[in-house]
Design a protein around this motif. Sequence first.
Motif, PDB file in Angstrom:
ATOM      1  N   CYS A 281       0.844  -1.197   0.000  1.00 41.70           N
ATOM      2  CA  CYS A 281       0.000   0.000   0.000  1.00 41.70           C
ATOM      3  C   CYS A 281       0.876   1.242   0.000  1.00 41.70           C
ATOM      4  O   CYS A 281       2.096   1.166   0.082  1.00 41.70           O
ATOM      5  CB  CYS A 281      -0.914   0.001   1.210  1.00 41.70           C
ATOM      6  SG  CYS A 281      -0.051   0.195   2.768  1.00 41.70           S
ATOM      7  N   TRP A 282       0.216   2.388  -0.119  1.00 35.20           N
ATOM      8  CA  TRP A 282       0.882   3.680  -0.064  1.00 35.20           C
ATOM      9  C   TRP A 282       0.252   4.488   1.051  1.00 35.20           C
ATOM     10  O   TRP A 282      -0.956   4.385   1.300  1.00 35.20           O
ATOM     11  CB  TRP A 282       0.710   4.433  -1.384  1.00 35.20           C
ATOM     12  CG  TRP A 282       1.532   3.864  -2.478  1.00 35.20           C
ATOM     13  CD1 TRP A 282       2.789   4.240  -2.831  1.00 35.20           C
ATOM     14  CD2 TRP A 282       1.170   2.813  -3.375  1.00 35.20           C
ATOM     15  NE1 TRP A 282       3.225   3.469  -3.878  1.00 35.20           N
ATOM     16  CE2 TRP A 282       2.256   2.594  -4.230  1.00 35.20           C
ATOM     17  CE3 TRP A 282       0.035   2.026  -3.516  1.00 35.20           C
ATOM     18  CZ2 TRP A 282       2.232   1.633  -5.224  1.00 35.20           C
ATOM     19  CZ3 TRP A 282       0.020   1.069  -4.494  1.00 35.20           C
ATOM     20  CH2 TRP A 282       1.104   0.890  -5.346  1.00 35.20           C
ATOM     21  N   TYR A 283       1.072   5.297   1.700  1.00 33.82           N
ATOM     22  CA  TYR A 283       0.599   6.225   2.713  1.00 33.82           C
ATOM     23  C   TYR A 283       0.760   7.638   2.156  1.00 33.82           C
ATOM     24  O   TYR A 283       1.873   8.049   1.823  1.00 33.82           O
ATOM     25  CB  TYR A 283       1.388   6.079   4.010  1.00 33.82           C
ATOM     26  CG  TYR A 283       1.030   4.822   4.761  1.00 33.82           C
ATOM     27  CD1 TYR A 283      -0.018   4.827   5.676  1.00 33.82           C
ATOM     28  CD2 TYR A 283       1.699   3.633   4.548  1.00 33.82           C
ATOM     29  CE1 TYR A 283      -0.377   3.681   6.361  1.00 33.82           C
ATOM     30  CE2 TYR A 283       1.354   2.477   5.225  1.00 33.82           C
ATOM     31  CZ  TYR A 283       0.317   2.507   6.130  1.00 33.82           C
ATOM     32  OH  TYR A 283      -0.034   1.372   6.796  1.00 33.82           O
ATOM     33  N   VAL A 284      -0.357   8.351   2.066  1.00 34.11           N
ATOM     34  CA  VAL A 284      -0.350   9.718   1.563  1.00 34.11           C
ATOM     35  C   VAL A 284      -0.513  10.636   2.759  1.00 34.11           C
ATOM     36  O   VAL A 284      -1.513  10.583   3.468  1.00 34.11           O
ATOM     37  CB  VAL A 284      -1.494   9.944   0.548  1.00 34.11           C
ATOM     38  CG1 VAL A 284      -1.519  11.394   0.112  1.00 34.11           C
ATOM     39  CG2 VAL A 284      -1.338   9.014  -0.642  1.00 34.11           C
TER      40      VAL A 284
ATOM     41  N   HIS B  59      -2.943  15.019   7.415  1.00 34.86           N
ATOM     42  CA  HIS B  59      -3.592  13.723   7.529  1.00 34.86           C
ATOM     43  C   HIS B  59      -2.755  12.669   6.818  1.00 34.86           C
ATOM     44  O   HIS B  59      -2.198  12.916   5.745  1.00 34.86           O
ATOM     45  CB  HIS B  59      -4.988  13.752   6.910  1.00 34.86           C
ATOM     46  CG  HIS B  59      -5.917  14.668   7.627  1.00 34.86           C
ATOM     47  ND1 HIS B  59      -6.554  14.317   8.777  1.00 34.86           N
ATOM     48  CD2 HIS B  59      -6.285  15.938   7.364  1.00 34.86           C
ATOM     49  CE1 HIS B  59      -7.288  15.319   9.198  1.00 34.86           C
ATOM     50  NE2 HIS B  59      -7.147  16.325   8.353  1.00 34.86           N
ATOM     51  N   ASN B  60      -2.696  11.505   7.431  1.00 32.90           N
ATOM     52  CA  ASN B  60      -1.979  10.385   6.839  1.00 32.90           C
ATOM     53  C   ASN B  60      -3.002   9.308   6.493  1.00 32.90           C
ATOM     54  O   ASN B  60      -3.695   8.812   7.372  1.00 32.90           O
ATOM     55  CB  ASN B  60      -0.944   9.849   7.835  1.00 32.90           C
ATOM     56  CG  ASN B  60       0.073   8.980   7.186  1.00 32.90           C
ATOM     57  OD1 ASN B  60       0.326   9.084   5.996  1.00 32.90           O
ATOM     58  ND2 ASN B  60       0.685   8.107   7.975  1.00 32.90           N
ATOM     59  N   ASN B  61      -3.134   9.009   5.212  1.00 31.79           N
ATOM     60  CA  ASN B  61      -4.127   8.043   4.761  1.00 31.79           C
ATOM     61  C   ASN B  61      -3.470   6.917   3.994  1.00 31.79           C
ATOM     62  O   ASN B  61      -2.508   7.116   3.275  1.00 31.79           O
ATOM     63  CB  ASN B  61      -5.166   8.720   3.865  1.00 31.79           C
ATOM     64  CG  ASN B  61      -5.971   9.727   4.623  1.00 31.79           C
ATOM     65  OD1 ASN B  61      -6.427   9.464   5.730  1.00 31.79           O
ATOM     66  ND2 ASN B  61      -6.125  10.914   4.058  1.00 31.79           N
ATOM     67  N   ARG B  62      -4.046   5.730   4.176  1.00 35.78           N
ATOM     68  CA  ARG B  62      -3.533   4.528   3.533  1.00 35.78           C
ATOM     69  C   ARG B  62      -4.358   4.206   2.299  1.00 35.78           C
ATOM     70  O   ARG B  62      -5.591   4.235   2.351  1.00 35.78           O
ATOM     71  CB  ARG B  62      -3.608   3.362   4.524  1.00 35.78           C
ATOM     72  CG  ARG B  62      -3.100   2.074   4.041  1.00 35.78           C
ATOM     73  CD  ARG B  62      -3.171   1.042   5.174  1.00 35.78           C
ATOM     74  NE  ARG B  62      -2.600  -0.202   4.750  1.00 35.78           N
ATOM     75  CZ  ARG B  62      -3.311  -1.282   4.487  1.00 35.78           C
ATOM     76  NH1 ARG B  62      -4.615  -1.275   4.655  1.00 35.78           N
ATOM     77  NH2 ARG B  62      -2.727  -2.373   4.092  1.00 35.78           N
ATOM     78  N   PHE B  63      -3.671   3.892   1.198  1.00 39.83           N
ATOM     79  CA  PHE B  63      -4.344   3.562  -0.057  1.00 39.83           C
ATOM     80  C   PHE B  63      -3.748   2.290  -0.630  1.00 39.83           C
ATOM     81  O   PHE B  63      -2.527   2.142  -0.685  1.00 39.83           O
ATOM     82  CB  PHE B  63      -4.148   4.682  -1.092  1.00 39.83           C
ATOM     83  CG  PHE B  63      -4.837   5.963  -0.741  1.00 39.83           C
ATOM     84  CD1 PHE B  63      -6.139   6.188  -1.118  1.00 39.83           C
ATOM     85  CD2 PHE B  63      -4.179   6.940  -0.027  1.00 39.83           C
ATOM     86  CE1 PHE B  63      -6.785   7.362  -0.798  1.00 39.83           C
ATOM     87  CE2 PHE B  63      -4.810   8.124   0.305  1.00 39.83           C
ATOM     88  CZ  PHE B  63      -6.122   8.333  -0.083  1.00 39.83           C
ATOM     89  N   ASP B  64      -4.616   1.388  -1.081  1.00 39.70           N
ATOM     90  CA  ASP B  64      -4.113   0.253  -1.842  1.00 39.70           C
ATOM     91  C   ASP B  64      -3.969   0.686  -3.302  1.00 39.70           C
ATOM     92  O   ASP B  64      -4.241   1.839  -3.646  1.00 39.70           O
ATOM     93  CB  ASP B  64      -5.029  -0.964  -1.697  1.00 39.70           C
ATOM     94  CG  ASP B  64      -6.429  -0.724  -2.211  1.00 39.70           C
ATOM     95  OD1 ASP B  64      -6.698   0.357  -2.762  1.00 39.70           O
ATOM     96  OD2 ASP B  64      -7.271  -1.619  -2.055  1.00 39.70           O
ATOM     97  N   TYR B  65      -3.521  -0.233  -4.151  1.00 42.32           N
ATOM     98  CA  TYR B  65      -3.238   0.139  -5.542  1.00 42.32           C
ATOM     99  C   TYR B  65      -4.476   0.700  -6.252  1.00 42.32           C
ATOM    100  O   TYR B  65      -4.409   1.737  -6.904  1.00 42.32           O
ATOM    101  CB  TYR B  65      -2.708  -1.085  -6.296  1.00 42.32           C
ATOM    102  CG  TYR B  65      -2.455  -0.806  -7.749  1.00 42.32           C
ATOM    103  CD1 TYR B  65      -1.352  -0.069  -8.139  1.00 42.32           C
ATOM    104  CD2 TYR B  65      -3.332  -1.264  -8.726  1.00 42.32           C
ATOM    105  CE1 TYR B  65      -1.127   0.215  -9.468  1.00 42.32           C
ATOM    106  CE2 TYR B  65      -3.113  -0.985 -10.054  1.00 42.32           C
ATOM    107  CZ  TYR B  65      -2.005  -0.253 -10.422  1.00 42.32           C
ATOM    108  OH  TYR B  65      -1.791   0.039 -11.750  1.00 42.32           O
TER     109      TYR B  65
END
Length: 121
Positions: A31-34, A39-45
């Motif tokens: 995953c990626w953390y933006v 704010h820190n948000n987690r995103f999968d592909y």
Amino acid sequence: MQNVAVAPSVELLEVFQTRNGSVSQSDSQKCWYVNFAGHNNRFDYRSIMKLRKAIYGIDIEALLLSSDKAPDLEIVFICACDHCYVLTLLEIIAFKELIEGTFVMLELNRILHDRVYSLTA
């Protein structure tokens, strides 16, 4: 918007950073953390691709040239994702810069990986 905490055991590799935010990659969690606007948000592909499409779809020029008295806010909501961004015009420009830089770095990494492994094969 909820803020996602990263477990201390997760190893993050920074992909791209601007003055306003950063994007990090976790290979173990895939995953990626933006990190943007505090704010820190987690995103999968799939979600980060939707985020890119949503951010690229905002017509900044039309917002700048608009004479409407509407506020210069955009709500970026990604389907099937817990995150929602409410961004001003300046934040949209900064976020777009962050996302564009991230995908340039990811593409560059893929090109280098392909070249290195094509030489060894």
